[in-house]
Design an enzyme around this catalytic site. Structure first.
Site, short mmCIF file in Angstrom:
data_model
loop_
_atom_site.label_atom_id
_atom_site.label_comp_id
_atom_site.label_asym_id
_atom_site.label_seq_id
_atom_site.Cartn_x
_atom_site.Cartn_y
_atom_site.Cartn_z
N GLU A 144 -4.75 -58.27 66.60
CA GLU A 144 -4.30 -58.42 65.21
C GLU A 144 -4.37 -57.07 64.51
O GLU A 144 -5.47 -56.51 64.36
CB GLU A 144 -5.21 -59.43 64.51
CG GLU A 144 -4.44 -60.29 63.53
CD GLU A 144 -5.39 -61.19 62.76
OE1 GLU A 144 -5.13 -61.42 61.58
OE2 GLU A 144 -6.41 -61.63 63.34
N ASP A 173 -0.51 -46.89 68.43
CA ASP A 173 0.07 -47.41 67.20
C ASP A 173 0.94 -46.30 66.64
O ASP A 173 0.55 -45.13 66.64
CB ASP A 173 -1.01 -47.84 66.20
CG ASP A 173 -0.43 -48.78 65.16
OD1 ASP A 173 0.11 -49.83 65.54
OD2 ASP A 173 -0.48 -48.46 63.95
N SER A 174 2.12 -46.69 66.20
CA SER A 174 3.05 -45.67 65.73
C SER A 174 3.77 -46.15 64.50
O SER A 174 3.70 -47.33 64.15
CB SER A 174 4.06 -45.35 66.84
OG SER A 174 4.58 -46.54 67.38
P1 ITT Z 1 2.69 -52.99 70.22
O1 ITT Z 1 1.77 -53.09 69.03
O2 ITT Z 1 2.63 -54.22 71.07
O3 ITT Z 1 2.51 -51.73 71.00
P2 ITT Z 1 4.73 -52.81 68.19
O4 ITT Z 1 6.22 -52.76 68.22
O5 ITT Z 1 4.07 -53.84 67.32
O6 ITT Z 1 4.22 -52.95 69.71
P3 ITT Z 1 3.47 -50.77 66.59
O7 ITT Z 1 2.53 -51.77 66.02
O8 ITT Z 1 2.94 -49.44 67.03
O9 ITT Z 1 4.24 -51.37 67.88
O10 ITT Z 1 4.65 -50.59 65.58
C1 ITT Z 1 5.39 -49.46 65.59
C2 ITT Z 1 6.73 -49.75 64.98
O11 ITT Z 1 7.22 -48.47 64.49
C3 ITT Z 1 7.74 -50.22 66.02
O12 ITT Z 1 7.80 -51.63 66.12
C4 ITT Z 1 9.02 -49.62 65.49
O13 ITT Z 1 9.55 -50.42 64.45
C5 ITT Z 1 8.53 -48.29 64.86
N1 ITT Z 1 8.59 -47.22 65.87
C6 ITT Z 1 7.55 -46.56 66.45
N2 ITT Z 1 7.98 -45.68 67.36
C7 ITT Z 1 9.31 -45.77 67.36
C8 ITT Z 1 10.34 -45.13 68.09
O14 ITT Z 1 10.07 -44.24 69.04
N3 ITT Z 1 11.58 -45.47 67.84
C9 ITT Z 1 11.88 -46.38 66.93
N4 ITT Z 1 11.00 -47.05 66.19
C10 ITT Z 1 9.71 -46.76 66.41
#
Ligand code: ITT
Length: 228
Positions: A46, A102-103
Site C-alpha cells: 500500500e 517508486d517513480s
Molecule cells: P509498481 O508500484 O507496481 O512498481 P506503479 O505503476 O504503481 O507500479 P509507481 O507507484 O512507481 O508504479 O508509479 C509511478 C507512475 O509514474 C507510473 O504508474 C506512471 O504513471 C509514472 N511513470 C513513472 N515512470 C514512468 C515512465 O518511465 N514513463 C511513463 N510514466 C512513468
C-alpha cells in the site's frame, strides 16, 4: 543470482530487465507476477508514503514479507552447513536481492505534481495524461521523471539510488510505445516523445536506467567482494 523486483507494472518490468541484464547478465529476475497465489496474498504494497523513498521501501519490505524473508529471522540453509558453504561459490549462499522502485512525473509549473501520486492522479493512463495537459494550458512546460530504487539484501539494510530525467511536456500525446506519461514527455535535446521511441532508445538514458544502473553496479561490486 536471483533478483526479485517488487513491481506489478509490466512496462517497468520490461525496462528494468533489459537494464539489469546488461550489467548482471547472469541474473534471474522475478517480479510480483511470479509469486505463488499464497505469496501474492501477502504482497500488500500500500503506497501510503509521501516520498518516493518511503513508497519504494514499502514495496520492497512487502515483497520480503511475501517471500517469507522477515528481516530478523530469515536464515539461509547454506549458511548452516560449513562443508557446503566452503565448497559453494559465494553467489550461491548470498540471499536473493530485492529491488523496488517508486517513480513519478513532476511538472515544474504544477508545483511538482503529479509527483509521488503519479500512478493515482486519475483512473488510467489516458485520463492522467489529459489531466496534466488540461492543468498545463498556458503554463511553462518543464517537467522531469524521477525514480527512486531501494535495494534490500537479505530482506534488510535498505540502500537507495536515485535517477532523474529532465524534459518538457508535449502539446499533445504522441506515440504508442512505453507506458504512463511517456506519450507526453520529450526529453531534453530530443524531438520525439518517449511514446515514439523503442524501449531500448528510452533505456539509454532514462530516470529509471540511471537509478537501476547504480543499483546493479552496487550488486556487482558487492558480489565481487563476497567472492574475494
Ligand atoms: P509498481 O508500484 O507496481 O512498481 P506503479 O505503476 O504503481 O507500479 P509507481 O507507484 O512507481 O508504479 O508509479 C509511478 C507512475 O509514474 C507510473 O504508474 C506512471 O504513471 C509514472 N511513470 C513513472 N515512470 C514512468 C515512465 O518511465 N514513463 C511513463 N510514466 C512513468
Amino acid at each position: 543470482m536471483k533478483i526479485y523486483f517488487a513491481t506489478e507494472n509490466l512496462g517497468k518490468l520490461r525496462e528494468v530487465e533489459a537494464i539489469l541484464k546488461k550489467i548482471l547478465p547472469q541474473c534471474e529476475l522475478f517480479s510480483v507476477h511470479d509469486l505463488t497465489p499464497k505469496e501474492k496474498e501477502n504482497y500488500i504494497a500500500e503506497e501510503i508514503g509521501v516520498t518516493y523513498a518511503q513508497n519504494a521501501l514499502i514495496k520492497a519490505q512487502s515483497l520480503a514479507h511475501a517471500l517469507s524473508m522477515p528481516a530478523t529471522s530469515f536464515i539461509h540453509p547454506w549458511i548452516l552447513d560449513d562443508a557446503k558453504t566452503a565448497s559453494m561459490p559465494a553467489t550461491s549462499f548470498i540471499h536473493p536481492w530485492i529491488l523496488a522502485e517508486d517513480s513519478g512525473f513532476e511538472v515544474l509549473s504544477l508545483n511538482g505534481e503529479p509527483g509521488v501520486y503519479s500512478a493515482r492522479f486519475a483512473p488510467n493512463d489516458k485520463e492522467r495524461i489529459q489531466k496534466v495537459l488540461q492543468l498545463l494550458q498556458g503554463k511553462p512546460r518543464r517537467a522531469r521523471f524521477v525514480a527512486c530504487v531501494t535495494l534490500l539484501e537479505n530482506g534488510k539494510n535498505p540502500i537507495y539510488f536515485f535517477g532523474r530525467k529532465e524534459g518538457i511536456v508535449a502539446e499533445v500525446p504522441r506515440g504508442k510505445d512505453g507506458f504512463g506519461y511517456d506519450p507526453i514527455f520529450i526529453p531534453e535535446g530530443a524531438s520525439k516523445t518517449w511514446g515514439e521511441v523503442t524501449k531500448e532508445e528510452k533505456n539509454v538514458d532514462s530516470h529509471r536506467s540511471r537509478a537501476f544502473r547504480l543499483a546493479a553496479e552496487y550488486i556487482l561490486s558487492s558480489m565481487s567482494q563476497h567472492s574475494l
